[in-house]
Design an enzyme around this catalytic site. Structure first.
Site, mmCIF file in Angstrom:
data_model
loop_
_atom_site.group_PDB
_atom_site.id
_atom_site.type_symbol
_atom_site.label_atom_id
_atom_site.label_comp_id
_atom_site.label_asym_id
_atom_site.label_seq_id
_atom_site.Cartn_x
_atom_site.Cartn_y
_atom_site.Cartn_z
ATOM 1 N N CYS A 74 5.120 -0.652 6.615
ATOM 2 C CA CYS A 74 6.348 -1.200 6.049
ATOM 3 C C CYS A 74 7.329 -1.589 7.149
ATOM 4 O O CYS A 74 7.107 -2.584 7.823
ATOM 5 C CB CYS A 74 6.937 -0.226 5.029
ATOM 6 S SG CYS A 74 7.978 -1.068 3.832
ATOM 7 N N GLU A 99 -0.364 5.328 2.576
ATOM 8 C CA GLU A 99 -0.407 6.797 2.602
ATOM 9 C C GLU A 99 -0.346 7.419 1.214
ATOM 10 O O GLU A 99 -0.869 8.510 0.996
ATOM 11 C CB GLU A 99 0.717 7.366 3.487
ATOM 12 C CG GLU A 99 2.147 7.183 2.980
ATOM 13 C CD GLU A 99 2.808 5.895 3.453
ATOM 14 O OE1 GLU A 99 2.067 4.926 3.743
ATOM 15 O OE2 GLU A 99 4.051 5.843 3.522
ATOM 16 N N HIS A 159 2.551 0.856 1.535
ATOM 17 C CA HIS A 159 2.444 2.232 2.014
ATOM 18 C C HIS A 159 1.086 2.812 1.614
ATOM 19 O O HIS A 159 0.973 3.430 0.547
ATOM 20 C CB HIS A 159 3.549 3.093 1.406
ATOM 21 C CG HIS A 159 4.910 2.782 1.911
ATOM 22 N ND1 HIS A 159 5.475 3.428 2.984
ATOM 23 C CD2 HIS A 159 5.823 1.875 1.499
ATOM 24 C CE1 HIS A 159 6.678 2.940 3.210
ATOM 25 N NE2 HIS A 159 6.910 2.001 2.315
HETATM 26 N N1 GLN Z 1 13.856 -1.313 5.549
HETATM 27 C C1 GLN Z 1 12.718 -2.129 5.310
HETATM 28 C C2 GLN Z 1 12.827 -2.907 4.018
HETATM 29 O O1 GLN Z 1 13.605 -2.574 3.176
HETATM 30 C C3 GLN Z 1 11.446 -1.316 5.323
HETATM 31 C C4 GLN Z 1 11.338 -0.381 4.167
HETATM 32 C C5 GLN Z 1 10.296 0.673 4.361
HETATM 33 O O2 GLN Z 1 9.815 0.892 5.461
HETATM 34 N N2 GLN Z 1 9.943 1.369 3.289
HETATM 35 O O3 GLN Z 1 12.091 -3.852 3.832
#
Ligand code: GLN
Length: 599
Positions: free
Chosen positions: A398, A527, A525
Site C-alpha cells: 500500500c 497480509e 494488503h
Molecule cells: N496513505 C496511503 C493512502 O491512503 C496508503 C494507505 C495504506 O498504506 N493503507 O493511499
C-alpha cells in the site's frame, strides 16, 4: 446455535483474543462449524479511525469493515471470513438504537439502556451468529463471543447485562462462559496467587454471570492445591480449570487446551458430548513443533512508523511468519524506525541513524508496510532505493508501493520533487494522487476498502506465478491515494512494470521490477488473507527470495498451474512431514476449494 462467551478479568493483555480463537479452533477440530463475534465496548463506530499505536493494527475484512485486530486472529485460526457486523461496538449499538428512535420505532417510550440497548445487543448477536462464514451454507453450530476489556469496566456494563439476560434466554446447555484470568506467581517465593482470580470471578457473579470454565494465564502449570482452592472459591469444577502457561509460540495454545481436555468441559456444558469426535489437530501440532525447531534465520527489515509496538503490524508479522515457516526458516524481524534512516537523523542523532542503517543492511529482505501521514516517508523512500539498487528482495504494501513509485520517479526519471499529494499537495510531479471517489472531510469508512479484484497484465511476471498463474485475484484494500494514471506510461517506459491493474485498467494494483531478483509493490494488503499453512503468495515470494529459494517456489507454482490446466487436481495442501517435500525446498502450501484456487 450454541454460544461460548469469553470474558477477561484482572488485567488486560492476557491474550484473551488468542484464547478465544484457540477455543474456536479446538471446537472446529472436533467437527463443529464455528463463527465468532468480537465485542469492543468503546464508543468508536469501528476501529478505522483509531491509531495503530494505541490499539494495534486496523484489520480489514472482505466487506470493507475496519475492525479490531482480534478478528484477524479468528480468521487465521478458524480459516473463516467474517463480516463487519461480527465486530460489535458501543458506537454501532447506540447508532442503531438512535436511528430507530428517530424513525419513531419507540414512539411514546423513554429509550433506555435497559431494555433498549440491551435488547439491541442481543438481537445483534442472534442475527450475526447465523451468518455463514466458512464458505458453507447455513448457520454455524457454535458462536464464540469475545467480550473485550476487563470485567468491571464501565463501558462494558450494558454488554454484561445483555449477555446475562441472553444466557438466561438461550438456556442451560446452550451457553458456556469461559473466564480468562491471571494467576500471578510471586517471584520471591514462587507462590501462585489465586486472589485476583477470586475477585474477578466474584465481580462477574455479582453482575449475574456464572463462569463454567476458568482459563488461568500463568507462567507455569498450576499446582493441584491451587486448582482446588480456585475450584472452591470460584465454584468451578477442577476439571474445568485450564492453565494457559507460557508457551514458545501461540500455535501451542489450542494444543494446551486440548491436552487439558478443555473441549470436553465445553462440550459437556453445551450438551454436545458424544455428538462430536476427538479434536483432529495433527497438522496444527506438526506446524507448532516445526516452528519451534527452525533455527536457520531469515532476516526481514520492517521499515515502519510504529516500530515500538508490534501489534501495529500484527497481520504483516503473521504473514511473514506463515511464509517463513513454509520456507523452513526462523523469522527474525529487524525493526527499522523509518525516520531514523533520514539525513536529518544523521545530524541530530547519529547513533540512531547508524543503528537503523545497520539493521537495514543486515536484512535479507526489506518490507515497507502500509501507513498514513508524512512522518518517516523519506526514510521509507531511501529504504526502497537501497533495496532496488542493491538487489535486495523488497515488498512494499500500500503506502510501501506508493513509496517505491515515488522513489523510482525521483531516481530513475530524475523527477526530484516527485511525491504523493498526500505529503506534498503542490508537487510538480504528483506520481501518487488522491482517488476521485475519496473524501477529505469524512474520515470514517470513506477509503477504498475491502476486497477488490486485480487482473494480471503480464503473464510470466513473478506475482502472477506466485498466485498460481491465475488471471485475477481478490485482495483487501484500504487507501485514499493511488498511482497517478497519467504518469504510468512514463514510469513503464523507464522499466517499472505494472503487472496488476483493476477492472478499469486505470488503477495500478501491482508493480514489479522485472530485472530485480524480487521487487514487488502492491496497492492492496495481502497480509489480511494469509493463513497458517497457507501463506500469502507475495509474502512467500519475499521470504523465498530472501532465503535463496525463489526459483524453486516459482517452478513449483508453474508445475501446479500446468497440472491444474490439465484438469488434475494437484493443488492440494502439502502436509508437513509427508515425505513429499524436496530435500531443502520450501513447503509450498496451496489449497484448492470448491470456488477455484484459494490461497
Ligand atoms: N496513505 C496511503 C493512502 O491512503 C496508503 C494507505 C495504506 O498504506 N493503507 O493511499
Amino acid at each position: 446455535m450454541k454460544y461460548v462467551l469469553v470474558t477477561g478479568g484482572v488485567v488486560s493483555g492476557l491474550g484473551k483474543g488468542v484464547t478465544a480463537s484457540s477455543i474456536g479452533l479446538i471446537l472446529k477440530a472436533c467437527g463443529l462449524r464455528v463463527t465468532s463475534i468480537k465485542i469492543d465496548p468503546y464508543l468508536n463506530t469501528d476501529a478505522g479511525t483509531m491509531s495503530p499505536f494505541e490499539h494495534g493494527e486496523v484489520f480489514v475484512l472482505d466487506d470493507g469493515g475496519e475492525v479490531d485486530l482480534d478478528l484477524g486472529n479468528y480468521e487465521r485460526f478458524l480459516d473463516i471470513k467474517l463480516t463487519s457486523d461480527n465486530n460489535i461496538t458501543t458506537g454501532k449499538i447506540y447508532q442503531s438504537v438512535i436511528n430507530k428512535e428517530r424513525k419513531g420505532d419507540y414512539l411514546g417510550k423513554t429509550v433506555q439502556v435497559v431494555p433498549h440497548i440491551t435488547d439491541a445487543i442481543q438481537e445483534w448477536i442472534e442475527r450475526v451468529a447465523v451468518i455463514p462464514v466458512d464458505g458453507k451454507e447455513g448457520p454455524a453450530d457454535v458462536c464464540v463471543i469475545e467480550l473485550g476489556g476487563t470485567i468491571g469496566d464501565i463501558e462494558s456494563m450494558p454488554f454484561i447485562e445483555a449477555l446475562g439476560q441472553f444466557s438466561y434466554r438461550v438456556g442451560a446447555g446452550n451457553f458456556c462462559l469461559i473466564h480468562v484470568s491471571l494467576v500471578p506467581v510471586l517471584n520471591v517465593v514462587g507462590e501462585q496467587k489465586t486472589k485476583p482470580t477470586q475477585h474477578s470471578v466474584r465481580g462477574l457473579r455479582s453482575l449475574g454471570l456464572m463462569p463454567n470454565i476458568l482459563a488461568c494465564r500463568s507462567t507455569m502449570e498450576l499446582d493441584e492445591n491451587v486448582m482446588t482452592k480456585l475450584s472452591q472459591f470460584c465454584h468451578v469444577p477442577v476439571e474445568s480449570i485450564i492453565t494457559l502457561y507460557d508457551v514458545p509460540n501461540i500455535w501451542h495454545v489450542p494444543l494446551l487446551l486440548r491436552d487439558q481436555k478443555a473441549h470436553e468441559a465445553i462440550l459437556k456444558v453445551l450438551n454436545l458430548k458424544g455428538v462430536t469426535g476427538e479434536p483432529a489437530l495433527g497438522e496444527w501440532t506438526a506446524r507448532a513443533a516445526l516452528c519451534d525447531k527452525l533455527h536457520e534465520p531469515v532476516r526481514i527489515a520492517m521499515v515502519g512508523k510504529y516500530t515500538g509496538l508490534s501489534d501495529s503490524y500484527l497481520s504483516v508479522l503473521k504473514a511473514l511468519l506463515h511464509a517463513s515457516v513454509s520456507c523452513q526458516r526462523k523469522l527474525s524481524v529487524n525493526w527499522v524506525p523509518a525516520s531514523d534512516l533520514e539525513d536529518e537523523t544523521a545530524k541530530e542523532n547519529p547513533d540512531a541513524y547508524n543503528a537503523a542503517w545497520n539493521l537495514l543492511k543486515d536484512a535479507d529482505g526489506v518490507l515497507v508496510p502500509g501507513g498514513f501521514g508524512d512522518r518517516g516517508v523519506q526514510g521509507k523512500i531511501v529504504a526502497a532505493k537501497y533495496a532496488r539498487e542493491n538487489r535486495i528482495p523488497f515488498l512494499g504494501i500500500c503506502l510501501g508501493m506508493q513509496i517505491a513509485v515515488i522513489e523510482f520517479a525521483r531516481s530513475v526519471l530524475g523527477m526530484q520533487d516527485a511525491n504523493s499529494t498526500e505529503f506534498d499537495p503542490n508537487t510538480r510531479n504528483p506520481c501518487v494522487v488522491f482517488m476521485p471517489e475519496g473524501s477529505k472531510t469524512q474520515m470514517g469508512g470513506t477509503m477504498r476498502l475491502g476486497s477488490r479484484r486485480t487482473f494480471f497484465q503480464v503473464k510470466d511476471c513473478k506475482s502472477a506465478k506466485l498466485y498460481g498463474n491465475r488471471s485475477f485475484i481478490d485482495e483487501r484494500h484500504r487507501h485514499r491515494y493511488e498511482v497517478n494514471p497519467d504518469m504510468v506510461a512514463q514510469l513503464e517506459n523507464a522499466g517499472l512494470s505494472f503487472t496488476g491493474k483493476d477492472e478499469s485498467g486505470q488503477r495500478m494494483e501491482i508493480i514489479e521490477l522485472p530485472k530485480h531478483p524480487y521487487f514487488v509493490g502492491v496497492q492492496f494488503h495481502p497480509e489480511f488473507k494469509s493463513r497458517p499453512g497457507k501463506p500469502s503468495p507475495l509474502f512467500l515470494g519475499l521470504l523465498a527470495a530472501a532465503s535463496g529459494q525463489l526459483d524453486a517456489v516459482l517452478k513449483r507454482g508453474l508445475t501446479q498451474a500446468s497440472a491444474m490446466s490439465n484438469g488434475t487436481s494437484a493443488l492440494k495442501h502439502r502436509k508437513y512431514g509427508n515425505g513429499n517435500r524436496a530435500a531443502d525446498g520450501p513447503v509450498v502450501a496451496v489449497y484448492s476449494n470448491g470456488n477455484g484456487v484459494h490461497f
